[in-house]
Design a protein around this motif. Structure first.
Motif, PDB file in Angstrom:
ATOM      1  N   ILE A  78       0.846  -1.199   0.000  1.00 19.68           N
ATOM      2  CA  ILE A  78       0.000   0.000   0.000  1.00 19.68           C
ATOM      3  C   ILE A  78       0.878   1.244   0.000  1.00 19.68           C
ATOM      4  CG2 ILE A  78      -1.760   1.277   1.277  1.00 19.68           C
ATOM      5  CD1 ILE A  78      -2.848  -1.405   2.272  1.00 19.68           C
ATOM      6  N   THR A  79       1.965   1.212   0.782  1.00 20.89           N
ATOM      7  CA  THR A  79       2.858   2.373   0.821  1.00 20.89           C
ATOM      8  C   THR A  79       3.459   2.632  -0.561  1.00 20.89           C
ATOM      9  OG1 THR A  79       3.373   1.923   3.134  1.00 20.89           O
ATOM     10  CG2 THR A  79       4.907   3.338   1.943  1.00 20.89           C
ATOM     11  N   TRP A  80       3.785   1.570  -1.285  1.00 16.19           N
ATOM     12  CA  TRP A  80       4.379   1.750  -2.615  1.00 16.19           C
ATOM     13  C   TRP A  80       3.352   2.249  -3.623  1.00 16.19           C
ATOM     14  CZ3 TRP A  80       4.525  -0.567  -7.638  1.00 16.19           C
ATOM     15  CH2 TRP A  80       5.637  -0.172  -8.399  1.00 16.19           C
ATOM     16  N   LEU A  81       2.132   1.702  -3.524  1.00 15.18           N
ATOM     17  CA  LEU A  81       1.136   2.026  -4.545  1.00 15.18           C
ATOM     18  C   LEU A  81       0.408   3.348  -4.297  1.00 15.18           C
ATOM     19  CD1 LEU A  81      -0.607  -1.368  -5.404  1.00 15.18           C
ATOM     20  CD2 LEU A  81       0.892   0.008  -6.837  1.00 15.18           C
ATOM     21  N   TRP A  82       0.291   3.767  -3.044  1.00 16.40           N
ATOM     22  CA  TRP A  82      -0.601   4.892  -2.729  1.00 16.40           C
ATOM     23  C   TRP A  82      -0.289   6.159  -3.534  1.00 16.40           C
ATOM     24  CZ3 TRP A  82      -5.176   4.329  -0.871  1.00 16.40           C
ATOM     25  CH2 TRP A  82      -5.890   5.436  -0.392  1.00 16.40           C
ATOM     26  N   PRO A  83       0.979   6.606  -3.607  1.00 16.88           N
ATOM     27  CA  PRO A  83       1.235   7.795  -4.428  1.00 16.88           C
ATOM     28  C   PRO A  83       0.949   7.538  -5.904  1.00 16.88           C
ATOM     29  CG  PRO A  83       3.180   7.155  -3.168  1.00 16.88           C
ATOM     30  CD  PRO A  83       2.175   6.077  -2.979  1.00 16.88           C
ATOM     31  N   ARG A  84       1.142   6.328  -6.357  1.00 18.36           N
ATOM     32  CA  ARG A  84       0.887   5.998  -7.764  1.00 18.36           C
ATOM     33  C   ARG A  84      -0.614   5.963  -8.053  1.00 18.36           C
ATOM     34  NH1 ARG A  84       5.591   4.178  -6.286  1.00 18.36           N
ATOM     35  NH2 ARG A  84       7.246   3.932  -7.818  1.00 18.36           N
TER      36      ARG A  84
ATOM     37  N   PRO B 241      -3.457  17.739  -3.344  1.00 17.70           N
ATOM     38  CA  PRO B 241      -2.835  17.613  -4.662  1.00 17.70           C
ATOM     39  C   PRO B 241      -1.397  18.147  -4.625  1.00 17.70           C
ATOM     40  CG  PRO B 241      -4.922  18.823  -4.737  1.00 17.70           C
ATOM     41  CD  PRO B 241      -4.520  18.732  -3.310  1.00 17.70           C
ATOM     42  N   LYS B 242      -0.468  17.266  -4.973  1.00 18.46           N
ATOM     43  CA  LYS B 242       0.952  17.653  -4.985  1.00 18.46           C
ATOM     44  C   LYS B 242       1.585  16.629  -5.903  1.00 18.46           C
ATOM     45  CE  LYS B 242       3.405  17.155  -1.080  1.00 18.46           C
ATOM     46  NZ  LYS B 242       4.057  17.393   0.213  1.00 18.46           N
ATOM     47  N   PRO B 243       1.932  16.990  -7.135  1.00 21.47           N
ATOM     48  CA  PRO B 243       2.326  15.986  -8.132  1.00 21.47           C
ATOM     49  C   PRO B 243       3.422  15.068  -7.622  1.00 21.47           C
ATOM     50  CG  PRO B 243       2.198  18.163  -9.096  1.00 21.47           C
ATOM     51  CD  PRO B 243       2.018  18.348  -7.630  1.00 21.47           C
ATOM     52  N   TYR B 244       3.242  13.794  -7.927  1.00 22.92           N
ATOM     53  CA  TYR B 244       4.185  12.788  -7.451  1.00 22.92           C
ATOM     54  C   TYR B 244       5.152  12.443  -8.571  1.00 22.92           C
ATOM     55  CZ  TYR B 244       5.886   8.138  -6.249  1.00 22.92           C
ATOM     56  OH  TYR B 244       6.668   7.057  -6.009  1.00 22.92           O
ATOM     57  N   ASP B 245       6.431  12.476  -8.286  1.00 24.93           N
ATOM     58  CA  ASP B 245       7.446  12.106  -9.269  1.00 24.93           C
ATOM     59  C   ASP B 245       7.970  10.727  -8.909  1.00 24.93           C
ATOM     60  OD1 ASP B 245       9.463  11.761 -10.994  1.00 24.93           O
ATOM     61  OD2 ASP B 245      10.596  13.560 -10.414  1.00 24.93           O
ATOM     62  N   TYR B 246       7.578   9.741  -9.717  1.00 27.71           N
ATOM     63  CA  TYR B 246       7.899   8.361  -9.337  1.00 27.71           C
ATOM     64  C   TYR B 246       9.391   8.114  -9.269  1.00 27.71           C
ATOM     65  CZ  TYR B 246       9.058   7.411 -14.201  1.00 27.71           C
ATOM     66  OH  TYR B 246       9.636   7.427 -15.417  1.00 27.71           O
ATOM     67  N   ARG B 247      10.203   8.969  -9.956  1.00 25.97           N
ATOM     68  CA  ARG B 247      11.645   8.686  -9.993  1.00 25.97           C
ATOM     69  C   ARG B 247      12.275   8.768  -8.609  1.00 25.97           C
ATOM     70  NH1 ARG B 247      12.480  12.647 -14.983  1.00 25.97           N
ATOM     71  NH2 ARG B 247      10.903  13.632 -13.702  1.00 25.97           N
ATOM     72  N   VAL B 248      11.589   9.474  -7.696  1.00 24.07           N
ATOM     73  CA  VAL B 248      12.091   9.565  -6.320  1.00 24.07           C
ATOM     74  C   VAL B 248      12.237   8.171  -5.724  1.00 24.07           C
ATOM     75  CG1 VAL B 248      11.606  10.459  -4.019  1.00 24.07           C
ATOM     76  CG2 VAL B 248      10.949  11.781  -6.033  1.00 24.07           C
TER      77      VAL B 248
END
Lengths: 290, 493
Positions: free
Chosen positions: B386-392, B478-485
């Protein structure tokens, strides 16, 4: 590849089936499968003395749960034939039915309240359990309808209850359900106030002159056995007491009072009946095979 | 077999959940996953709150002693059942809505069915808890979900929850077996094996455990079946789901293939064969025939071999990327869970011996073990997923990454304290029982341990509350998520 995968999927279900056969069907086939399971009517056939005692101590509540049973045969003549009516067998049948009904209900409450998460019902052949609790459990003694699902339990916060029947009095159990720490200091068992309801009882004060002689406190209400569900019942009982007094003692009747009291409800009665039954039923010798 | 030969999950090669280049991302129903995860967390909180309250009862400080439907005996049903059917099932199903379409390249059976299952399942879990609070629990451990029937008869007295669970499990299986079955024609990755079998085994297990002990088998044979049910539920549903998802998420996050595909298949089949045979070890030294008990003990020890192959495979996969444990929180959840998995199974191999059973059965050792399995392993893995998927799923950057670390450390330290505390309590309790110490002396001796257990439970509960708050704030801000982090930088050879 397709075919191999299909074979393997069957094998996956096969693993489940194999375990089911080896650890459920096989033990069933060599234990419960060899004898007929005892019904609740069979295990309730021997009426425990404690069940009769419940009928005497909580007559109003008993009548409400099992109407007509005490009229069919008085509690006093259930355990010992004191003569009287010729319909003793019919009366006993009514009592047995009431007993079976109480055991069923009591067991359901035992499940619903989660008693079985802190009390076990199986004595193992190790750790001196036979000394502490009683004879080691056999599958035959659990082969009855009241062990479906089995109440072996999982944890012993409280003691094993396999042989609880007759170990303690009904009053002890009632007091214990009301507040476990009153009879068992330090206990962590929850209290079960919802096994009780409000009722009325008779009590009396002491004639001051007698109190002075005997050292009893004159202001204290001394309870008289028996609890009534309504005030009217209690008043009627008070009148019966007064009427039964010899005329010289009529003044004593003035000291009889109706006071609020609590009584076990039918759930509490049934659970105690179930606890008092535990360990009292033994399978018949004829079904013993090994 | 070298790593180059190993087929990867379809999207493990590079694309990532947040930025979709291929159409495969369209197969994932993000709102449905979010809904399942949300209710997973809701039931996690209610279950843990119930557990915490029940622990207060052991200190004689239970806040609602006179409310029947909140009594600690009934709340214990809620504690275990909501974790199993509310938290774990919701989290697994949510994760499968992500994993299965991406792995097979095919959609699930139906989105509408998905929402139907979602609502039905929450009603099931809710009505199970309400039924238990009202006194309709069934007398089968982990299967206390109400049958709805008056015990020993077929008079309906409540919602037949057991029946609904079985139907729900069938629908879930249909939903995911559609894409999985089609993928069978290709070479099915091991995750597919685990998930396919787990879904089918769940139906069989649930029906067996909730029907036979209640209506079929009395006494010892009923206990054997109930033991089989408890074990199959963990071993043939929760474990395959957990490992299946680990085999999917770990290579994706680490961006590296599994070390050995062969070993993963061995692990799967050994699990399928040995796990269910363990069932009877829940009732050792009982009146179940000894031959059956010995069989259960031996196969329990055999499971340890299975476990070792799987754990070795995962740690070899991680080889050279140990820094991910520091930099990547989901990976840390996963691997902490795997360490606990190894410990808990090793524990099994020893404590099912009759020698240890004589002491530790019926003591707090067993709840200690159970918490390590359910929380330390499977809940940890779901926390990671859940922690990995939530921002995605939300597309939003975490409200606070620091709170996620608080969640990890509070849960981990709380669990370790609870585990060690309950193990110690169990050994002492067992020895006092054997030494015929008077009962109330034993109870008094246990109280300090129960106090520590409450403290540890409080830590764990606070960790979950912080996490739930963080998830909520993340979804709402709303705060865009950058997956590269979150990409684990690495050099795959």
């Amino acid at each position: 590849m397709d075919r191999i995968q299909s074979i393997l999927s069957v094998a996956g279900v096969g693993c489940f089936a194999l375990a089911f056969v080896l650890s459920a069907v096989y033990p069933w086939a060599i234990t419960s499968g060899t004898v007929t399971e005892a019904t609740i009517a069979e295990v309730a056939e021997r009426i425990t003395p404690e069940f009769v005692d419940l009928a005497e101590r909580y007559p109003a509540e008993f009548d409400r749960a099992h109407p007509g049973v005490r009229e069919a045969l008085t509690p006093q003549s259930v355990l010992a034939d004191l003569g009287g009516s010729g319909d003793r067998e019919a009366g006993l049948a009514a009592w047995r039915e009431a007993h079976a009904k109480s055991l069923r209900r009591g067991r359901d409450i035992y499940v619903a309240e989660g008693c079985w998460h802190c009390h076990s019902q199986y004595v193992r052949p190790v750790s001196n359990e036979d000394i502490r609790f009683g004879p080691v459990s056999t599958w035959l003694q659990d082969n009855n309808a009241l062990q479906r699902p089995v109440m072996w339990g999982t944890r012993r916060v409280g003691p094993d209850l396999t042989y609880e029947g007759g170990l303690r009095s009904n009053d002890w159990h009632a007091a214990h359900f009301w507040e476990p720490r009153n009879v068992s200091p330090g206990s962590v068992m929850p209290r079960f106030r919802w096994f009780f309801e409000e009722g009325f009882r008779l009590s009396r004060t002491i004639d001051p002159s007698i109190a002075e002689r005997t050292g009893l406190a004159p202001e204290t209400e001394y309870p008289i056995a028996g609890v009534y569900l309504t005030q009217a019942d209690a008043e009627a009982a008070r009148q019966r007491h007064i009427d039964a007094l010899p005329s010289a003692l009529r003044a004593e009747g003035e000291r009889l009072n109706v006071t609020p009291a609590r009584t076990l409800n039918s759930d509490g009665l049934s659970l105690i009946a179930y606890l008092q039954w535990l360990g009292t039923w033994q399978p018949t010798a004829t079904s013993q095979e090994d | 077999m070298t790593t180059a030969d190993i087929p990867l999950p379809d999207d493990a090669a590079g694309d990532d959940g947040a930025v979709e280049s291929a159409n495969i991302g369209d197969l994932v129903h993000k709102r449905l996953i979010k809904a399942h995860f949300t209710f997973a967390v809701v039931f996690l909180l209610t279950s843990m709150t119930a557990g915490f309250l029940v622990s207060l009862n052991f200190l004689n400080h239970y806040p609602f002693p006179d409310v029947p439907w909140l009594s600690s005996g009934r709340l214990r049903f809620l504690h275990t059942n909501e974790i199993a059917y509310g938290f774990l099932v919701n989290a697994f199903v949510g994760a499968m809505y992500y994993a299965v379409p991406r792995m097979t390249g095919r959609p699930v059976a139906s989105l509408k069915l998905g929402w139907f299952i979602f609502f039905v399942w929450q009603i099931i879990v809710f009505s199970a808890s309400v039924g238990q609070a009202l006194g309709f629990a069934q007398g089968v451990e982990w299967g206390e979900t109400p049958t709805g029937f008056r015990p020993g008869s077929f008079d309906l007295q409540y919602i037949p929850v057991d029946l609904l669970v079985a139907v729900g499990a069938l629908l879930v299986a249909f939903q995911f077996l559609m894409p999985l079955a089609k993928a069978f024609n290709k070479r099915l990755y091991v995750t597919g094996w685990y998930l396919t079998s787990g879904l089918i085994w769940l139906i069989l297990t649930y029906v067996m455990g909730n029907v036979l002990p209640e209506w079929g088998m009395p006494g010892a044979s009923g206990a054997a079946t109930a033991g089989l049910f408890i074990h199959d539920l963990v071993g043939l549903f929760v474990t395959p789901m957990g490992w299946g998802l680990m085999y999917f998420f770990v290579p994706i996050i680490l961006r590296t293939p599994m070390w050995s595909h062969a070993l993963s298949v061995i692990g799967f089949w050994a699990l399928a064969f040995f796990y269910p045979l363990n069932g009877v070890h829940h009732f050792l030294l009982s009146s179940i025939p000894m031959s059956v008990q010995y069989g259960a003990v031996i196969s329990t020890m055999a499971v340890e071999i299975v476990v070792t192959t799987v754990v070795v495979n995962f740690f070899a996969t991680m080889w050279g990327q140990g820094h991910a444990l520091r930099s990547n929180l989901p990976i840390r959840w996963f691997y902490t869970g795997m360490v606990f998995y190894f410990i808990t199974c090793l524990q099994c191999a020893f404590h099912t011996s009759l020698t240890m059973q004589a002491i530790i059965h019926f003591t707090d050792w067993v709840p200690g073990h159970a918490h390590l399995v359910m929380l330390g392993v499977f809940a940890f893995w779901n926390f990671g997923i859940i922690t990995w998927l939530w921002p995605r799923l939300t597309g939003n950057e975490w409200h606070s990454r620091r709170l996620n670390h608080w969640h990890y450390w509070l849960t981990l330290i709380g669990l370790v304290i609870m585990f060690v505390d309950l193990l110690a309590a169990g050994v002492i309790h067992g020895n006092m029982l054997r030494d015929l110490v008077p009962w109330m002396v034993i109870v008094e001796a246990m109280k300090p341990y129960w106090g520590v257990r409450t403290f540890a439970g409080g830590m764990i509960l606070i960790g979950q509350i912080l996490w739930a708050y963080n998830l909520w704030k993340t979804a709402r801000t709303p705060k865009p998520y950058d997956y590269r982090v979150d990409l684990v930088a690495q050099e795959v050879n």
